[in-house]
Design an enzyme around this catalytic site. Structure first.
Site, PDB file in Angstrom:
ATOM      1  N   LYS A   1     -17.679  -1.196   5.546  1.00 57.69           N
ATOM      2  CA  LYS A   1     -18.140  -2.147   4.536  1.00 57.69           C
ATOM      3  C   LYS A   1     -19.654  -2.095   4.343  1.00 57.69           C
ATOM      4  O   LYS A   1     -20.146  -2.210   3.219  1.00 57.69           O
ATOM      5  CB  LYS A   1     -17.711  -3.562   4.936  1.00 57.69           C
ATOM      6  CG  LYS A   1     -17.775  -4.544   3.789  1.00 57.69           C
ATOM      7  CD  LYS A   1     -17.147  -5.874   4.167  1.00 57.69           C
ATOM      8  CE  LYS A   1     -17.238  -6.849   3.000  1.00 57.69           C
ATOM      9  NZ  LYS A   1     -16.681  -8.165   3.357  1.00 57.69           N
TER      10      LYS A   1
ATOM     11  N   GLN B   1      -8.979  -6.886  11.328  1.00 54.37           N
ATOM     12  CA  GLN B   1      -8.475  -5.842  10.435  1.00 54.37           C
ATOM     13  C   GLN B   1      -9.117  -4.488  10.699  1.00 54.37           C
ATOM     14  O   GLN B   1      -9.350  -3.710   9.785  1.00 54.37           O
ATOM     15  CB  GLN B   1      -8.630  -6.255   8.962  1.00 54.37           C
ATOM     16  CG  GLN B   1      -7.702  -7.415   8.603  1.00 54.37           C
ATOM     17  CD  GLN B   1      -7.513  -7.597   7.106  1.00 54.37           C
ATOM     18  OE1 GLN B   1      -8.397  -7.321   6.323  1.00 54.37           O
ATOM     19  NE2 GLN B   1      -6.335  -8.075   6.728  1.00 54.37           N
TER      20      GLN B   1
ATOM     21  N   GLU C   1       0.805  -1.218   0.000  1.00 55.51           N
ATOM     22  CA  GLU C   1       0.000   0.000   0.000  1.00 55.51           C
ATOM     23  C   GLU C   1       0.841   1.273   0.000  1.00 55.51           C
ATOM     24  O   GLU C   1       0.440   2.289  -0.548  1.00 55.51           O
ATOM     25  CB  GLU C   1      -0.960   0.010   1.194  1.00 55.51           C
ATOM     26  CG  GLU C   1      -2.114  -0.977   1.063  1.00 55.51           C
ATOM     27  CD  GLU C   1      -1.779  -2.385   1.564  1.00 55.51           C
ATOM     28  OE1 GLU C   1      -0.597  -2.663   1.861  1.00 55.51           O
ATOM     29  OE2 GLU C   1      -2.704  -3.207   1.673  1.00 55.51           O
TER      30      GLU C   1
END
Lengths: 584, 162
Positions: free
Chosen positions: A160, A111, A48
């Site tokens: 999400k 996460q 990333e």
């Protein structure tokens, strides 16, 4: 429309054609939406941090906003170095991060990381979108904020469930920020004052910074026109290289810690300094209480907090460089001031005597037993590529400074380097981003072997997209800049600066299906560079250079502009003060 | 300093983070919504530093995207400063009577009474509260809750949106 679709639609409406990213659990809906469309291209990175540097390279070479997409938790934390780099160097980015569903936020979910908390000090602004109805606004505001005023990175954290939720999309025209409107036009009274001061100068200098590049090619043109109209000397910071053409006789070279003798002494001895989009960084000023003691200072900057931060100035002008210099130029032409030609001639005479010192001089023996001087390698690279409109990126260290000294830029947006943060590992991914934004251009990453290793995984990205980036490694087997400081300031105790365990870069290239080239002797340099330029596709050059070479001139930490070291024999004279040692 | 900000999550963290990140000092800080539609909050903040540092603080605050307006009330002329303190004192006998007498002099209101304690409410300048506390500390066990300073400019001028 789902949240994920809103994001993609907003990207398309903002004119985004490419994003750099890495998938993960919390961004699956976004990747699904990406899969189903054709307007936005996705470049798959290998880490990333690489994604953010690619977006930076893309943004700085094209003038557009770079876009990054990463997942939650480690995806976001890996992006932090890149975001900080973009903040320090004022690069407009929008970074989309996945987040765990809103009902799990704060539960230490898998996460999960407090992304907005972690990125608050390393972004210009950030958002956590908790309702799908806020999503369009966050997206469009983010693009506006990234570019408005002093540019910078903006993070949008996307849980999400928001990506799945159905909501209405609002277009960019339907959204304006409530109150964020940075001042762009300069105060006319200040401009008049500045123009009078500039006209009356006897020993003037223009000090040009990265803000000019950020203000765009038109602003750089205006700056160049103004400098030409005055006939005054100009220098630039590391970030400002290219804003004023290096081929101009008024160009003094870069200033600062590894700047030229003439640029630094002219800064020290000037009576009027015109700082344009520069921020008086410590690499530039040296010892602050001895910085340009006798000068009146004019400071043009779009960020009011840059003014009077490190150095007190006499005429501050808040505004966009393009707008302000345009105003000044107009006022200058209208007034058509009588400048003191005699004083200026004397000043140029003084500058020419400093130039005669030839501070960047190096000796390259041509015998096969001689080591290649890194300066020579870059000098030759410049000579062999100067007509090809090349884009240059660098890593961080000695090679970066040599590149800044020996590669000469006539145009803005062709020089990408990590200035403020000094991020090793910047150059390779940045070069990939530049190449994506400029597919037909010659893109060269001038690298050191140490920094290259920091994001070496991005060779995979280069290979996947067959990007013809040329990685030009000056391999001296040392973390050279740190080794140099150890030599000069720490009694030659080379603690942990030897680059042990390096790969064979030629074989490494081969293993990725790229071309690897190596030069060991001075007479091979030109051939290898030519071969590199002729080879289509990605190339890695292992330029094996002298291990002992140090980067000069140098203003040691805690010293003033007129206390420069010109070469290796100079360093016994320097006073190793405690104050100087603690500075980095 | 009066800082008008968008009333959104994280804005206080931005302001506080700016102070800690850049090494400035916060002596007191209060924040509450002040606009009719609850879209804006006003942060009242007391800090100290050289004029150059204060100028930097103002510029740095102004740079935060959700900050609408920054006013240095100390710089900008006459203003009123007020602080609220709630002081609980636990004591008995003559000390209890003396506490009540001093509270009267300071125009502190008794907002709670128990057999062995009072809670006083006192508003005024931080100096006034400081001298009241000094006297109270001699008269028993003291627990203090202070609001920090809120301030407003004197006269008719009205700060944007407040």
């Amino acid at each position: 429309m789902s949240g994920a679709e809103i994001v993609i639609k907003a990207l398309a409406d903002q004119g985004v054609d490419v994003i750099f990213g890495y998938p993960g659990g919390a961004v699956l809906p976004l990747y699904d939406a990406l899969f189903k469309q054709n307007s936005v291209r996705h470049i798959l990175v290998r880490h990333e941090q690489g994604a953010v540097h690619m977006a930076e390279g893309y943004a700085r070479s094209t003038g557009k906003t770079g876009v990054v997409l990463v997942t939650s938790g480690p995806g976001a934390t890996n992006a932090v170095t890149g975001l900080t780099d973009a903040l320090m160097d004022s690069v407009p980015l929008v970074c989309l991060t996945g987040q765990v569903p809103t009902h799990l936020i704060g539960n230490d979910a898998f996460q999960e990381a407090d992304t907005t908390g972690i990125t608050r000090p390393c972004t210009k602004h950030n958002y956590l979108v908790k309702h799908v109805d806020d999503l369009s606004r966050a997206m469009h505001e983010a693009f506006y904020i990234a570019r408005a005023g002093r540019p910078g990175p903006v993070v949008i954290d996307l849980p999400k469930d928001i990506q799945f939720a159905e909501g209405d999309y609002l277009g960019p025209d339907e959204i304006t920020h409530r109150h964020y409107r940075p001042q762009t036009v300069g105060d006319p009274a200040r401009i008049a004052e500045a123009v009078d001061l500039i006209a009356g100068a006897k020993r003037p200098i223009f000090y040009i910074g990265g803000g000019c590049i950020n203000a765009g090619p038109e602003a750089c043109k205006a700056v160049t026109e103004f400098v030409r109209a005055t006939g005054y000397p100009a220098t630039a910071t590391l970030m400002g290289l290219g804003a004023f053409p290096a081929s101009s006789p008024q160009w003094l070279g870069m200033l600062g810690m590894h700047g030229t003798y003439e640029a630094n002494l002219a800064m020290h001895g000037c009576d009027v300094m015109v700082a344009v989009g520069a921020r008086f960084d410590d690499r530039v000023t040296g010892r602050i209480d001895a910085f340009s003691p006798g000068s009146k200072k004019i400071h043009i900057d779009i960020d009011p907090s840059s003014i009077n931060k490190n150095v007190t100035v006499d005429v501050p002008i808040v505004g966009d460089v393009g707008a302000v210099v345009g105003q000044m130029l107009e006022s200058w032409k209208k007034k058509n001031p009588q400048i003191d030609g005699k004083a200026l001639e004397k000043w140029w005479g003084q500058i020419d005597s400093w130039r005669a010192v030839d501070c960047l001089h190096y000796e390259q023996g041509q015998a096969p037993s001689e080591a290649i001087k890194p300066q020579y390698a870059i000098d030759r690279l410049y000579q062999l590529t100067k007509d090809r409109d090349a884009f240059i990126t660098t890593e961080v260290g000695q090679h970066q400074m040599w590149a800044a000294q020996f590669y000469r830029f006539d145009k803005p947006n062709h020089w990408m380097t990590s200035g403020g943060l000094g991020t090793m590992g910047y150059g390779l991914p940045a070069a990939i981003g530049v190449q994506i934004g400029n597919p037909d251009a010659l893109v060269i990453d001038i690298a050191g072997e140490g920094s290259t290793m920091m994001n070496i995984q991005e060779l995979g990205t280069m290979a996947q997209y067959n990007l013809p980036v040329k990685v030009f490694i000056l391999n001296n087997m040392w973390l050279g800049m740190v080794r140099q400081w150890q030599e000069l300031l720490h009694g030659g105790r080379y603690s942990e600066t030897y680059s042990a365990g390096l790969p064979d870069f030629v074989k490494l290239a081969d293993s990725y299906g790229m071309t690897g080239l190596r030069a060991n002797q001075p007479d091979q340099v030109d051939d290898v560079i030519k071969q590199m330029l002729e080879t289509p596709g990605p190339v890695i050059v292992d330029m094996v250079v002298s291990q002992e070479e140090n980067c000069f001139p140098m203003i040691p930490g805690g010293s003033a502009h007129n206390e420069m070291l010109l070469g290796a024999n100079d360093h016994q004279e320097q006073t190793k003060t405690e104050d100087g040692m603690v500075l980095v | 300093m009066a800082v008008l900000v968008d009333n959104e999550p994280g804005v206080l963290a931005r302001v506080v983070g700016l102070f800690s990140g850049r090494g400035y000092n916060i002596e007191s800080l209060t924040v509450a919504t002040v606009s009719e539609d609850e879209s804006s909050s006003r942060i009242n903040l007391v800090t100290s530093g050289t004029p150059m540092i204060i100028e930097q603080i103002k510029a740095q605050l102004g740079r935060l995207v959700p900050v609408q307006d920054v006013h240095d009330l100390t710089e900008e002329g006459p203003h009123v400063e007020h602080e609220l303190a709630l002081i609980k004192i636990v004591n008995a006998g003559s000390e209890r009577r003396e506490a009540l007498r001093i509270a009267d002099i300071f125009r502190a209101r008794v907002v709670d009474t128990a057999v062995d304690s009072f809670v006083f409410s006192l508003t005024g300048s931080p100096e006034k509260i400081e001298s009241f506390l000094e006297l109270m500390r001699n008269l028993g066990d003291v627990e203090i809750a202070r609001s920090g300073v809120v301030a407003i400019q004197r006269g008719e001028k009205r700060k944007k949106d407040v």
